[in-house]
Design a protein around this motif. Structure first.
Motif, mmCIF file in Angstrom:
data_model
loop_
_atom_site.group_PDB
_atom_site.id
_atom_site.type_symbol
_atom_site.label_atom_id
_atom_site.label_comp_id
_atom_site.label_asym_id
_atom_site.label_seq_id
_atom_site.Cartn_x
_atom_site.Cartn_y
_atom_site.Cartn_z
ATOM 1 N N SER A 128 13.255 76.500 40.961
ATOM 2 C CA SER A 128 13.320 75.228 40.252
ATOM 3 C C SER A 128 13.177 75.518 38.765
ATOM 4 C CB SER A 128 12.208 74.287 40.724
ATOM 5 O OG SER A 128 12.225 73.075 39.993
ATOM 6 N N GLY A 182 13.850 73.862 34.606
ATOM 7 C CA GLY A 182 14.192 72.761 33.726
ATOM 8 C C GLY A 182 14.155 73.209 32.277
ATOM 9 N N ALA A 240 14.918 71.634 28.223
ATOM 10 C CA ALA A 240 15.137 70.385 27.510
ATOM 11 C C ALA A 240 14.953 70.564 26.010
ATOM 12 C CB ALA A 240 14.176 69.313 28.028
ATOM 13 N N LYS A 277 19.079 67.779 28.428
ATOM 14 C CA LYS A 277 18.237 68.355 29.476
ATOM 15 C C LYS A 277 19.102 69.012 30.551
ATOM 16 C CE LYS A 277 14.756 64.715 28.851
ATOM 17 N NZ LYS A 277 13.988 63.621 29.506
ATOM 18 N N ASP A 302 18.588 70.519 34.521
ATOM 19 C CA ASP A 302 17.685 70.554 35.674
ATOM 20 C C ASP A 302 18.388 71.273 36.819
ATOM 21 O OD1 ASP A 302 15.467 70.087 37.265
ATOM 22 O OD2 ASP A 302 16.199 68.131 37.938
ATOM 23 N N ARG A 322 20.415 70.795 43.390
ATOM 24 C CA ARG A 322 20.695 69.926 42.247
ATOM 25 C C ARG A 322 21.034 70.785 41.037
ATOM 26 N NH1 ARG A 322 15.225 70.386 42.571
ATOM 27 N NH2 ARG A 322 14.102 70.880 40.647
ATOM 28 N N SER A 339 21.847 66.346 31.404
ATOM 29 C CA SER A 339 21.664 64.976 30.941
ATOM 30 C C SER A 339 21.689 64.944 29.420
ATOM 31 C CB SER A 339 20.342 64.408 31.463
ATOM 32 O OG SER A 339 20.093 63.117 30.946
ATOM 33 N N SER A 381 25.610 62.061 32.077
ATOM 34 C CA SER A 381 25.193 63.190 32.904
ATOM 35 C C SER A 381 26.386 63.884 33.538
ATOM 36 C CB SER A 381 24.221 62.731 33.996
ATOM 37 O OG SER A 381 24.867 61.849 34.901
ATOM 38 N N GLU A 438 26.816 66.380 36.944
ATOM 39 C CA GLU A 438 26.076 66.801 38.130
ATOM 40 C C GLU A 438 26.915 67.752 38.971
ATOM 41 O OE1 GLU A 438 24.492 63.491 40.305
ATOM 42 O OE2 GLU A 438 24.209 62.303 38.483
#
Length: 464
Positions: free
Chosen positions: A264, A266, A268, A287, A289, A303, A307, A317, A319
């Motif tokens: 995981s 992230g 930003a 950001k 993720d 995911r 963003s 966004s 995705e």
């Protein structure tokens, strides 16, 4: 010379002895190594003249699974000034799976004092930072020699960054790490931290922890970092970018158990305010993720999102999600982009368009693809672009916005590509009510030759 490095007048001496007893299960090893003088020369210059001396004496019992380090001295001086010193306070017992006999606590200390990094740019290159570096590492044996604890602290003062901050800017780097190793099978990084400061202001910091179990191949760790961007840009300017506010953060977590790895992450940048190649930005945020699971038979992208947000406007966004089977060499992926407009995209395309400027746009897209490296792969996607206006610096008055939509369907096997359907739809005009371009075709992509094939385009009416 070796890979462009000349040792010049360096003088090296080494001696040692190894004793094997009890059919090789009891090993004694001692030695001494000196390089005095030691100097390295490259095309860009010479390093300082050093004097290196090291001496060790070790005894290992393979049957008892223990070892005794009686001596492990190292000394490095620059000219007549000692810069590195390492030694034991008493002989150190080490055990793996077994308690060491006659155990006593022992600590090995390695210290680096006021090492001038600028003197080593002949090896590291002119782009390497300069400053005075110091470090102290302590390794202590505990729990009958089965546990080794380690603590490392250090930093760099009067830090100089080429092309940016100088020694008068008061930059300094500090770091610390603490951990342990048990039975040479379990490693624990209890903490790691570092920070870059300018006077009393903290420009960036890093922290984390991790643990590894070599016995069952498990790992877990988490790390985070944050930075104040205006301060970093003053230290190392970037052409075309000026910020009066903004921060960058990153966080990563990794966990491995039973052959599965979960990741995981992230990243930003938030609160960005300033100017980027003439495009004013205010309270802008970008950001990323990510979440993924990696296994021996499948890689699952749970995911993946980018963003983009300007101020209090709704974010745009992009995705991506899907899965891939490495053994079968196939997978399926889905992607889409929503609410992408000039406020969210202008900072990203400012450098590419400069001196032109993205004045307005609205973009949405979606699609899916089946990837099969051993058979046929397919893709299907749609794109809609509305009110596109790119302003030239010399233009004045209102510009006519452009709108178009596109649909793409295709497949491929190896170097063979089939365009099943391509439809590009533009806004109707008095001369072309449909204003559409349709295409199909087939291409063969050779490695060394030009692509061959056929492409067919038709249109009920096209007005560009």
């Amino acid at each position: 010379a070796f890979v462009g490095v000349d040792f010049g007048a360096t003088r090296v001496e080494a001696s040692g002895r190894v004793n094997l007893e009890r059919a090789g299960t009891l090993v004694s090893w001692q030695g001494r190594f000196t390089a005095d003088p030691l100097s390295l020369a490259t095309a860009s210059g010479c390093t300082p003249v050093l004097g290196l001396t090291s001496e060790f004496r070790i005894r290992a019992d393979m049957e008892e699974r223990t070892a005794l380090i009686e001596k492990a001295d190292v000394s490095l001086r620059q000219g007549t000034v000692p810069v590195v010193q390492g030694s034991l306070d008493r002989p150190m017992n080490i055990g793996w799976d077994t308690a060491a006999k006659g155990f006593r606590d022992a600590t090995y200390v390695l210290a680096v004092k006021q090492l001038d990094l600028a003197a080593w740019r002949t090896l590291t290159g002119p782009g390497f930072p300069a400053g005075m570096a110091s470090l102290e590492a302590r390794v202590t044996s505990d729990r009958d020699g089965r546990l080794l604890r380690c603590l490392v602290t250090g930093g760099v003062t009067d830090l100089t960054v080429p092309g940016g901050a100088g020694p008068s800017d008061g930059l300094r780097l500090e770091f610390e790490a603490a951990g342990s190793l048990e039975d040479f099978k379990k490693a624990l990084l209890e903490r790691v931290s570092g920070q870059l400061q300018q006077g009393a202001q903290r420009l960036a910091q890093l922290s984390g922890l991790a643990q590894v179990n070599l016995r069952n191949r498990e790992f877990s760790g988490q790390f985070s970092a944050d930075a104040t961007l205006p301060g970093l840009l003053k230290m190392h300017p970037v052409d075309g970018l000026r910020l009066s506010a903004g921060t960058a953060t990153a966080a990563v977590q990794v966990d491995t158990q039973n052959g599965q790895t979960n990741i995981s992450a992230g990243f930003a940048c938030s609160g960005l305010t300033g100017d980027l190649f003439g495009v004013a930005i205010r309270d802008y945020a970008a950001k990323v993720d990510l979440g993924a699971r990696l296994g021996p038979d499948k890689v699952l992208l749970q995911r993946g999102m980018v963003s983009l947000q300007a101020g209090s406007d709704a974010p745009g966004s992009i995705e991506l999600s899907g899965e891939f089977e490495p053994v079968a060499k196939r997978g399926d992926f889905r992607f889409k982009g929503v609410n992408l407009n000039e406020k969210s995209l202008a900072p990203l395309v400012a450098r590419t368009l400069h001196p032109r400027r993205l004045e307005s746009v609205a973009i949405e897209f979606s699609g899916d693809t089946h990837l099969d490296l051993s058979a046929k792969s397919t893709v299907s996607s749609t794109l809609q672009v509305n009110r596109l206006v790119v302003r030239e610096p010399s233009s004045s008055g209102a510009a006519a916005p452009i709108s178009l939509g596109a649909t793409l369907e295709g497949s491929g096997t190896g170097r063979s590509l089939d365009l099943t359907r391509l439809a590009v739809r533009m806004q109707p005009t008095p001369r072309a009510a449909q204003n559409e371009l349709l295409g199909t075709g087939h291409l063969e992509l050779a490695t060394n030759n030009a692509a061959s094939g056929t492409l067919s385009f038709t249109s009920p009416g096209l007005d560009l």
